[in-house]
Write a protein that holds these residues in place. Structure first.
Motif, PDB file in Angstrom:
ATOM      1  N   ASP A 122       0.824  -1.205   0.000  1.00 27.05           N
ATOM      2  CA  ASP A 122       0.000   0.000   0.000  1.00 27.05           C
ATOM      3  C   ASP A 122       0.863   1.262   0.000  1.00 27.05           C
ATOM      4  N   PHE A 123       2.056   1.174   0.581  1.00 26.92           N
ATOM      5  CA  PHE A 123       2.939   2.332   0.640  1.00 26.92           C
ATOM      6  C   PHE A 123       3.770   2.466  -0.634  1.00 26.92           C
TER       7      PHE A 123
ATOM      8  N   GLU B 209       3.519   0.872  -3.610  1.00 29.19           N
ATOM      9  CA  GLU B 209       2.832   0.821  -4.893  1.00 29.19           C
ATOM     10  C   GLU B 209       1.642   1.774  -4.924  1.00 29.19           C
ATOM     11  N   HIS B 210       1.756   2.843  -4.182  1.00 27.71           N
ATOM     12  CA  HIS B 210       0.721   3.863  -4.150  1.00 27.71           C
ATOM     13  C   HIS B 210       0.656   4.576  -5.499  1.00 27.71           C
ATOM     14  N   LYS B 211      -0.493   5.174  -5.782  1.00 27.17           N
ATOM     15  CA  LYS B 211      -0.671   5.882  -7.052  1.00 27.17           C
ATOM     16  C   LYS B 211       0.338   7.020  -7.206  1.00 27.17           C
ATOM     17  N   VAL B 212       0.719   7.633  -6.082  1.00 32.78           N
ATOM     18  CA  VAL B 212       1.704   8.722  -6.146  1.00 32.78           C
ATOM     19  C   VAL B 212       3.031   8.209  -6.683  1.00 32.78           C
ATOM     20  N   HIS B 213       3.387   6.975  -6.314  1.00 26.61           N
ATOM     21  CA  HIS B 213       4.643   6.392  -6.789  1.00 26.61           C
ATOM     22  C   HIS B 213       4.599   6.189  -8.298  1.00 26.61           C
ATOM     23  N   TRP B 214       3.507   5.641  -8.777  1.00 20.33           N
ATOM     24  CA  TRP B 214       3.350   5.455 -10.222  1.00 20.33           C
ATOM     25  C   TRP B 214       3.328   6.792 -10.940  1.00 20.33           C
ATOM     26  N   PHE B 215       2.664   7.773 -10.346  1.00 16.28           N
ATOM     27  CA  PHE B 215       2.591   9.098 -10.985  1.00 16.28           C
ATOM     28  C   PHE B 215       3.972   9.733 -11.072  1.00 16.28           C
ATOM     29  N   SER B 216       4.793   9.550 -10.046  1.00 20.23           N
ATOM     30  CA  SER B 216       6.139  10.123 -10.073  1.00 20.23           C
ATOM     31  C   SER B 216       6.977   9.505 -11.184  1.00 20.23           C
TER      32      SER B 216
ATOM     33  N   TYR C 240      12.060   9.868  -1.467  1.00 19.57           N
ATOM     34  CA  TYR C 240      11.221   9.783  -0.273  1.00 19.57           C
ATOM     35  C   TYR C 240      10.970   8.328   0.106  1.00 19.57           C
ATOM     36  N   PHE C 241      10.672   7.490  -0.880  1.00 17.86           N
ATOM     37  CA  PHE C 241      10.422   6.079  -0.592  1.00 17.86           C
ATOM     38  C   PHE C 241      11.693   5.374  -0.124  1.00 17.86           C
ATOM     39  N   ILE C 242      12.828   5.716  -0.723  1.00 19.42           N
ATOM     40  CA  ILE C 242      14.084   5.085  -0.319  1.00 19.42           C
ATOM     41  C   ILE C 242      14.475   5.521   1.092  1.00 19.42           C
ATOM     42  N   PHE C 243      14.357   6.798   1.384  1.00 22.14           N
ATOM     43  CA  PHE C 243      14.695   7.277   2.723  1.00 22.14           C
ATOM     44  C   PHE C 243      13.764   6.670   3.768  1.00 22.14           C
ATOM     45  N   THR C 244      12.481   6.626   3.450  1.00 22.06           N
ATOM     46  CA  THR C 244      11.532   6.056   4.402  1.00 22.06           C
ATOM     47  C   THR C 244      11.831   4.590   4.663  1.00 22.06           C
ATOM     48  N   SER C 245      12.264   3.890   3.641  1.00 14.65           N
ATOM     49  CA  SER C 245      12.602   2.483   3.810  1.00 14.65           C
ATOM     50  C   SER C 245      13.868   2.301   4.620  1.00 14.65           C
ATOM     51  N   PHE C 246      14.920   3.029   4.259  1.00 15.50           N
ATOM     52  CA  PHE C 246      16.214   2.804   4.885  1.00 15.50           C
ATOM     53  C   PHE C 246      16.261   3.298   6.321  1.00 15.50           C
ATOM     54  N   TRP C 247      15.585   4.402   6.614  1.00 14.79           N
ATOM     55  CA  TRP C 247      15.685   4.985   7.945  1.00 14.79           C
ATOM     56  C   TRP C 247      14.517   4.637   8.844  1.00 14.79           C
ATOM     57  N   THR C 248      13.621   3.755   8.396  1.00 11.47           N
ATOM     58  CA  THR C 248      12.549   3.249   9.259  1.00 11.47           C
ATOM     59  C   THR C 248      12.519   1.731   9.131  1.00 11.47           C
ATOM     60  N   TYR C 249      11.406   1.138   9.497  1.00  9.39           N
ATOM     61  CA  TYR C 249      11.322  -0.322   9.534  1.00  9.39           C
ATOM     62  C   TYR C 249      10.689  -0.915   8.283  1.00  9.39           C
ATOM     63  N   LYS C 250      10.499  -0.113   7.242  1.00 11.48           N
ATOM     64  CA  LYS C 250       9.926  -0.650   6.012  1.00 11.48           C
ATOM     65  C   LYS C 250      11.015  -1.302   5.164  1.00 11.48           C
ATOM     66  N   ILE C 251      10.631  -2.335   4.421  1.00 10.82           N
ATOM     67  CA  ILE C 251      11.561  -3.061   3.559  1.00 10.82           C
ATOM     68  C   ILE C 251      11.334  -2.608   2.125  1.00 10.82           C
ATOM     69  N   TYR C 252      12.370  -2.050   1.513  1.00 13.23           N
ATOM     70  CA  TYR C 252      12.284  -1.594   0.119  1.00 13.23           C
ATOM     71  C   TYR C 252      12.410  -2.800  -0.810  1.00 13.23           C
ATOM     72  N   TYR C 253      11.433  -2.975  -1.684  1.00 10.77           N
ATOM     73  CA  TYR C 253      11.448  -4.153  -2.560  1.00 10.77           C
ATOM     74  C   TYR C 253      11.122  -3.826  -4.017  1.00 10.77           C
ATOM     75  N   VAL C 254      10.749  -2.577  -4.311  1.00 10.35           N
ATOM     76  CA  VAL C 254      10.347  -2.218  -5.675  1.00 10.35           C
ATOM     77  C   VAL C 254      11.582  -1.792  -6.477  1.00 10.35           C
ATOM     78  N   TYR C 255      12.497  -2.730  -6.653  1.00  9.45           N
ATOM     79  CA  TYR C 255      13.739  -2.410  -7.355  1.00  9.45           C
ATOM     80  C   TYR C 255      13.519  -2.222  -8.854  1.00  9.45           C
ATOM     81  N   GLY C 256      12.392  -2.684  -9.383  1.00  6.81           N
ATOM     82  CA  GLY C 256      12.054  -2.366 -10.763  1.00  6.81           C
ATOM     83  C   GLY C 256      11.825  -0.869 -10.929  1.00  6.81           C
ATOM     84  N   PHE C 257      11.111  -0.263  -9.959  1.00  7.83           N
ATOM     85  CA  PHE C 257      10.946   1.187  -9.959  1.00  7.83           C
ATOM     86  C   PHE C 257      12.305   1.883  -9.871  1.00  7.83           C
ATOM     87  N   MET C 258      13.150   1.377  -8.988  1.00  7.16           N
ATOM     88  CA  MET C 258      14.457   2.004  -8.800  1.00  7.16           C
ATOM     89  C   MET C 258      15.280   1.949 -10.075  1.00  7.16           C
ATOM     90  N   PHE C 259      15.248   0.820 -10.771  1.00 12.67           N
ATOM     91  CA  PHE C 259      16.023   0.700 -12.003  1.00 12.67           C
ATOM     92  C   PHE C 259      15.510   1.661 -13.064  1.00 12.67           C
TER      93      PHE C 259
END
Length: 596
Positions: free
Chosen positions: A222-223, A225-232, A473-492
């Motif tokens: 939900d965090f 793959e939010h619509k804001v992420h796709w829009f960005s 924002y998504f990378i910082f939120t993942s790295f500096w909190t307890y969320k696990i970043y997994y959308v590496y397709g977006f990152m690429f």
């Protein structure tokens, strides 16, 4: 401490498989419960060994899990808790151990509870998190956990003494684990000692979920793959189309007009030429390929940047293919060794550029290239490690791990950098510029303020920063909190967009600079989009104060130190992209002009 050679051998095995076991269990087979670290909730990187707090452990011998290099660098210290858990064997209110707490021990637990300490544990490589205890400040809150509260309802600390494990399994594999802390016991600050009995319960629940999907519950779809992420992503892609169109339409048409004018002038006699039209980028043909100042530093930065470009792309693709985020510290371990294996790229590109531009002291160039990035990491890491040692944090790097890192640099990084430099110097280091360089530099005329290099550099990083702003924002939120970043397709995808935007912005900036008859394009092309790193650091500072609740010297040093390292990496990476794109552009336009 493990010997460095055994640690390196274990790391090499971890590249292929980061699992200690095959995750297949027989009935009644032991399931090891590993306790990892403990620390305040708001300071995720401020971690300590679990047993630094006066917890007791079960009858099983306390033994450390074999660490990979990534686990050691991330401060992971897995210790067998001694909880006698067996596969498919239920347990109800079974004792673990009994701890006798003295007054100092009680104060330690009260401090941990007041500062919201959480602990992490692993069962079958699945992470679990639990609270040490909770604060109770009124009878309503107290009744929720049924603790023995005082009549006055004063604030008190309660420690959880019972762990309830609900484990889902599919045939012979563990699929899901839930942990519930219960049975809170009040810690009396006036007591000289207290005896606590820790216990556990285990319930086994059959499930139909596949083993390969067991990590999905930790991913916050939900965090991320939010619509804001796709829009960005869409908006960044539209920026790429706009910039590439700008380069294709404006520059190509402008340069075509320039070529037409220059060809026309070449066909006229000296008295027929319009002297007033004798201006523009063609007039710099005798200076544009002049050796840039501080050539050795520039070539080393370019070499490191080219290596980081390749490393970033390979790590992201490797993570996408291998789902490395599901394994403990595997991404960090793989990144370290991939960095070592790509060191030849830095040596090759640095030495070839240095030799092509007339550099002579190639040995010093190799030394600088090989030590530039590791030196920066060692400086920042050394400072943070000193703070971690002062805090007795699990993040403190052991001497054996430092020796292992040094061995990787001595036996992998430096030899590969040297090999790449020898190949680059002898194979691609010969000057092949399309124009001769005049012995006397051409004076640089005065120009409008917005064509000054410092202004162009300051403004050049805005568009690349805008293309990655949301993803940051998504990378910082993942790295500096307890969320696990997994959308590496977006990152690429964002990484590719960033490189294209960087190349386009630098080409446009360089063209206008050359057209104002300023031949100092080498450093400007590097720094124009490398300045994006400054905007990233400014955003990181804003994020720290507005989006986090981090406190203390250790967490602040960790945050700003390693964020600075990331920004330095982006500085080299984006600078190398911009310089390469500009070099191709400059070479192309000067190959097609007629020069007497």
């Amino acid at each position: 401490m493990k010997p460095a050679c055994l640690l390196v051998a274990g790391i090499l095995l971890a590249i292929a498989s980061a699992d200690e076991h095959n995750h297949v269990y027989e009935p009644n087979e032991e399931v090891v419960v590993w306790m990892n670290t403990i620390g305040p909730m708001n300071n995720w990187q401020e971690t300590y060994d679990y047993y630094q707090l006066p917890f007791c452990h079960g009858d099983s011998p306390v033994q450390h899990h074999h660490e990979t290099l990534g686990e050691a660098l991330q401060g992971m210290d897995l210790i067998n808790s001694g909880i006698p858990m067996a596969f498919l064997v239920p347990a109800r209110d079974e004792p673990i151990c009994t701890a006798t707490l003295q007054h100092r021990d009680i104060d330690l637990f009260r401090y941990a509870i007041a500062n919201k300490y959480w602990y992490q544990m692993f069962i079958d490589d699945l992470p679990l998190w639990g609270r040490v205890g909770r604060m109770v400040d009124n009878e309503v809150d107290a009744e929720q956990d049924n603790p023995d509260t005082d009549d006055d309802g004063a604030i008190a600390e309660y420690i959880y003494t019972h762990k309830i494990f609900t484990i889902g399994y599919n045939e012979d594999r563990i699929i899901e684990i839930n942990l519930t802390d219960s049975n809170p016991i009040r810690l009396d600050p006036s007591a000289s000692s207290v005896e606590l009995e820790f216990s556990y319960s285990v319930e086994w629940v059959p499930q139909d979920k596949a083993f390969k999907d067991r990590f999905d519950r930790f991913l916050d779809a939900d965090f991320f793959e939010h619509k804001v992420h796709w829009f960005s992503i869409l908006s960044s892609f539209m920026m790429v189309l706009f910039l590439t169109g700008l380069v294709a339409i404006i520059l190509l048409r402008t340069i075509k007009r320039d070529f037409t004018r220059y060809d026309k002038e070449d066909g006229l006699g000296d008295f027929d030429r319009d002297i007033g039209e004798d201006y523009g980028w063609k007039q710099l043909h005798g200076d544009v390929f002049r050796q840039p100042p501080k050539l050795m530093l520039l070539s080393s930065l370019i070499g490191v940047g080219n290596q980081l470009i390749l490393l970033s792309a390979v790590v992201i693709l490797y993570t996408i293919v291998g789902d490395l985020y599901v394994e403990r510290a595997t991404i960090l371990t793989a990144t370290i060794f991939l960095y070592a294996l790509t060191s030849g790229v830095a040596g090759y590109s640095s030495a070839s550029y240095y030799a092509k531009n007339g550099g002579k002291d190639w040995i010093r160039n190799v030394m600088l290239t090989a030590s530039l990035w590791p030196g920066a990491v060692a400086s920042v890491g050394g400072f943070v490690n000193a703070v971690a040692i002062y805090y007795s944090s699990s993040r403190a790097i052991a001497f054996s791990v430092i020796l292992a890192m040094l061995a990787i640099w001595v036996f992998l990084c430096f030899p590969l950098t040297l090999l790449g430099a020898i190949v680059g110097k002898n194979w691609a280091g010969q000057p092949d510029f399309p124009c001769r360089v005049n012995p006397i530099p051409r004076p640089i005329p005065e120009k409008l303020w917005y064509f000054e290099p410092l202004v162009v550099i300051a403004l050049g990083g805005i568009l690349p920063f805008g293309s990655i702003f949301i993803e940051m924002y998504f990378i910082f939120t993942s790295f500096w909190t307890y969320k696990i970043y997994y959308v590496y397709g977006f990152m690429f995808l964002v990484f590719g967009i960033l490189l294209i935007v960087t190349a386009c912005v630098t080409i446009v900036s360089t063209y206008f600079m050359l057209n104002s008859e300023d031949h100092r394009w080498h450093w400007m092309s590097f720094l124009t989009c490398a300045s994006t790193s400054a905007y990233i650091y400014i955003y990181a500072t804003y994020y720290f104060f507005s989006r986090t609740r981090m406190t203390g010297l250790f967490q602040t040093s960790f945050y700003f130190g390693y964020t600075g390292l990331v920004c330095l990496g982006m500085f080299c990476l984006l600078g190398a992209v911009g310089h390469w794109a500009t070099s191709q552009f400059v070479r192309k336009i000067y190959q097609n002009v007629k020069i007497d």
